[in-house]
Design an enzyme around this catalytic site. Structure first.
Site, mmCIF file in Angstrom:
data_model
loop_
_atom_site.group_PDB
_atom_site.id
_atom_site.type_symbol
_atom_site.label_atom_id
_atom_site.label_comp_id
_atom_site.label_asym_id
_atom_site.label_seq_id
_atom_site.Cartn_x
_atom_site.Cartn_y
_atom_site.Cartn_z
ATOM 1 N N ALA A 113 0.842 -1.200 0.000
ATOM 2 C CA ALA A 113 0.000 0.000 0.000
ATOM 3 C C ALA A 113 0.871 1.242 0.000
ATOM 4 O O ALA A 113 2.097 1.162 -0.097
ATOM 5 C CB ALA A 113 -0.933 -0.016 1.208
ATOM 6 N N SER A 114 0.243 2.397 0.115
ATOM 7 C CA SER A 114 0.973 3.663 -0.017
ATOM 8 C C SER A 114 1.931 3.919 1.139
ATOM 9 O O SER A 114 2.963 4.553 0.963
ATOM 10 C CB SER A 114 -0.023 4.818 -0.118
ATOM 11 N N GLN A 117 4.284 -2.054 3.423
ATOM 12 C CA GLN A 117 4.256 -3.300 2.663
ATOM 13 C C GLN A 117 4.198 -4.460 3.662
ATOM 14 O O GLN A 117 4.823 -4.390 4.726
ATOM 15 C CB GLN A 117 5.513 -3.389 1.796
ATOM 16 N N VAL A 118 3.464 -5.500 3.337
ATOM 17 C CA VAL A 118 3.237 -6.600 4.277
ATOM 18 C C VAL A 118 3.856 -7.895 3.742
ATOM 19 O O VAL A 118 3.641 -8.256 2.591
ATOM 20 C CB VAL A 118 1.727 -6.796 4.531
ATOM 21 N N LYS A 132 4.586 -5.838 8.941
ATOM 22 C CA LYS A 132 4.118 -4.631 8.270
ATOM 23 C C LYS A 132 5.260 -3.624 8.298
ATOM 24 O O LYS A 132 5.600 -3.082 9.350
ATOM 25 C CB LYS A 132 2.874 -4.063 8.979
ATOM 26 N N ASP A 267 -12.566 1.134 9.034
ATOM 27 C CA ASP A 267 -12.520 0.778 7.612
ATOM 28 C C ASP A 267 -12.869 -0.701 7.421
ATOM 29 O O ASP A 267 -12.028 -1.499 6.988
ATOM 30 C CB ASP A 267 -11.120 1.083 7.058
#
Length: 534
Positions: A113-114, A117-118, A132, A267
């Site tokens: 993601a912005s 990173q996972v 993460k 979310d």
């Protein structure tokens, strides 16, 4: 050295600003910014702006709903970082080579993601975990981008077709604070632990466990939860899961988070809800909302008022959620709330849509210019997201019905017969005492009327508006008369030989023409500005 670094930053800043302006020019923002165009612009500007767009989608109290809906569809995946870069960040955060802590680290990311990173990994103890890892330099990059977008926001505000619909300057600072919190992984670790403690008594709910000894503000090490996304209905049904039960339990737990815990997942899209070993796993608590006891009580009052069709109580609850920016037109607010509740009361309870209801209430807040805390709008957006998730995995589940049932159970649990009797007796005593004063007050009123001293004051927003409008017209008339007087006087003075002269006219006449012109110019500008405000 410091001067060189400063020059480098300035050079990078100018280069990035040119890049931003070129993107804006390519999309012809002077021709208007529609929701789909705004999303395309943010995607072209890179991960920083994609993240900002996702946060903007949660603020429907500040941004029109059609923009929020489009922004919520922004892609979440971005190009992954090279694995060598990830290993470098891990070594920096752990203070030792990663192989000293982990038996294995999967080079393929589970997601990118912005901000982070996972990756999946295995501890030396054999426990599977998820890493993460924050993108290196992302905070500095985003800080620079935020400063630049605030400079460029003037161009966006002047774009044709948007007017004052989007207050970019007003929301950037708040979004930056939210993003900074999300970049602090200690915050997310706190969220996970708080969520776990709130749900530990619920046998069918779980969330990742945090490994504090390996985590830092840029690295979060969590237990790995293997499962299936809640929207993969075919796979879940093949394994024997009942999707109706899953949907009801997910909705019930979400209602508990709101009405009891005062701490909720902000979310809840399908990617953050997984089914693992018969449990609903809530993932990614980087974005979470908090509700104080005060706002929980107001929310209960509002739901109860809707069900009872009590417009007076709903209006009081509605105003308690926020702070009016201007004096409230109470008559219009009553009418709007009555129309809104009436529209939903005519529906069958099972078909009511909590998402549409929340959107309508947010629109009403904007119409009456009532500002609300960010956690309230975050709650509204999360409820809309949750209902969307339920529609995908279990369409028969009605979010509003479960919410009201849960609230009724809470109210029944909190009901204290002794306390209610004391309140009722106190109200009866107060009413009786006031009723004894009525004859004396009525006698005073009749005496005042008989002596001709009665006076009734009526005030309405329409009357105040008319007075203000009349005042502006009178001021314009006075300015027009003054300008005419100065010009006529100056014209008469031009027939005299008063000296000195300016442009072949007496200086007094010249001054009079100038003053008259200033009055007329002021009058024209004020009229144009008033018309734009309307």
């Amino acid at each position: 050295m410091k001067q060189e670094e400063k020059n480098t930053k300035e050079h990078n800043s100018k280069g990035r600003l040119r890049e931003i302006l070129s993107v804006l020019k390519r999309y012809h923002i002077t021709q208007g910014i529609q929701p789909d165009k705004l999303c395309a612009i943010l995607e072209d500007l890179g991960p920083t702006y994609v993240k900002l767009g996702q946060i903007m989608s949660m603020r429907s109290d500040m941004i029109p709903e059609k923009y929020c809906k489009q922004l919520s569809r922004l892609r979440t995946d971005v190009k992954p970082l090279p694995f060598d870069v990830i290993l470098g960040v891990l070594e920096q955060e752990l203070g030792e080579p990663p192989e000293q802590v982990f038996l294995q680290i999967d080079s393929r990311p589970l997601g990118s993601a912005s901000i982070a990173q996972v990756h999946k990994a295995v501890l030396k103890t054999g426990e599977p975990v998820v890493l993460k890892v924050q993108r290196p330099g992302i905070k500095e990059t985003m800080a620079q981008d935020i400063a630049l977008i605030k400079k460029a926001s003037g161009l966006l505000n002047f774009a044709a077709g948007t007017g004052d619909l989007i207050d970019f300057r007003g929301i950037i600072d708040e979004m930056w604070e939210t993003t900074k919190e999300e970049m602090d992984f200690f915050k997310e670790a706190d969220h996970l632990e708080l969520f776990y403690n709130n749900q530990k008594e619920i046998s069918y709910i779980t969330c990742p466990k945090v490994y504090r000894e390996y985590s830092s503000c840029r690295l979060l090490v969590m237990s790995y939860i293997d499962g299936i996304q809640i929207d993969q209905t075919a796979s879940l049904e093949e394994l024997g899961y009942d999707m109706l039960e899953i949907g009801e339990k997910a909705a019930e737990n979400f209602c508990k988070q709101i009405l009891e815990d005062g701490f909720f997942h902000a979310d809840p899209h399908p990617g953050n809800l997984w089914i693992s070993d018969g449990k609903i796993a809530w993932l990614d608590l980087g974005m979470a909302g908090h509700l104080s006891d005060h706002y929980k009580a107001i929310l209960k009052r509002a739901i109860s008022a809707i069900l009872k069709n009590d417009i007076y109580e709903l209006k009081n609850a509605f105003l308690s959620f926020g702070t009016p920016k201007h004096k409230i037109n109470h008559a219009q607010l009553y009418t709007d709330l009555d129309d809104l509740v009436g529209r939903y009361m005519n529906m069958d309870f099972g078909t009511m849509n909590v998402g549409e209801l929340m959107e309508d209430f947010l629109d009403l807040l904007k119409t009456h210019e009532i500002s609300v805390p960010s956690d309230i709008t975050l709650l509204a957006r999360s409820m809309i997201t949750m209902e969307g998730t339920l529609k995908i995995c279990s369409p028969k589940v009605n979010m509003l019905q479960i919410l009201t049932t849960h609230m009724s159970a809470i109210m029944a649990k909190e009901f204290d017969i002794k306390k209610e009797l004391r309140h009722s007796l106190r109200d009866i005593y107060s009413s009786s005492k006031k009723s004894l004063e009525i004859p004396a007050q009525l006698s005073d009123l009749l005496n005042i009327t008989k002596n001709g001293q009665i006076r009734i004051n009526l005030e309405s927003s329409e009357t105040r508006g008319l007075k203000e409008e009349m005042g502006h017209h009178i001021n314009h008339l006075i300015l027009t008369v003054l300008a005419a007087v100065f010009w006529c006087s100056s014209a008469i003075l031009c027939l005299t030989d008063i000296s000195p002269q300016i442009f072949h006219m007496p200086w007094l006449a010249f001054a009079g023409f100038c003053l008259g012109g200033i009055f007329m110019l002021y009058l024209l500008i004020s009229m144009i500005l008033r018309r734009k405000k309307k």
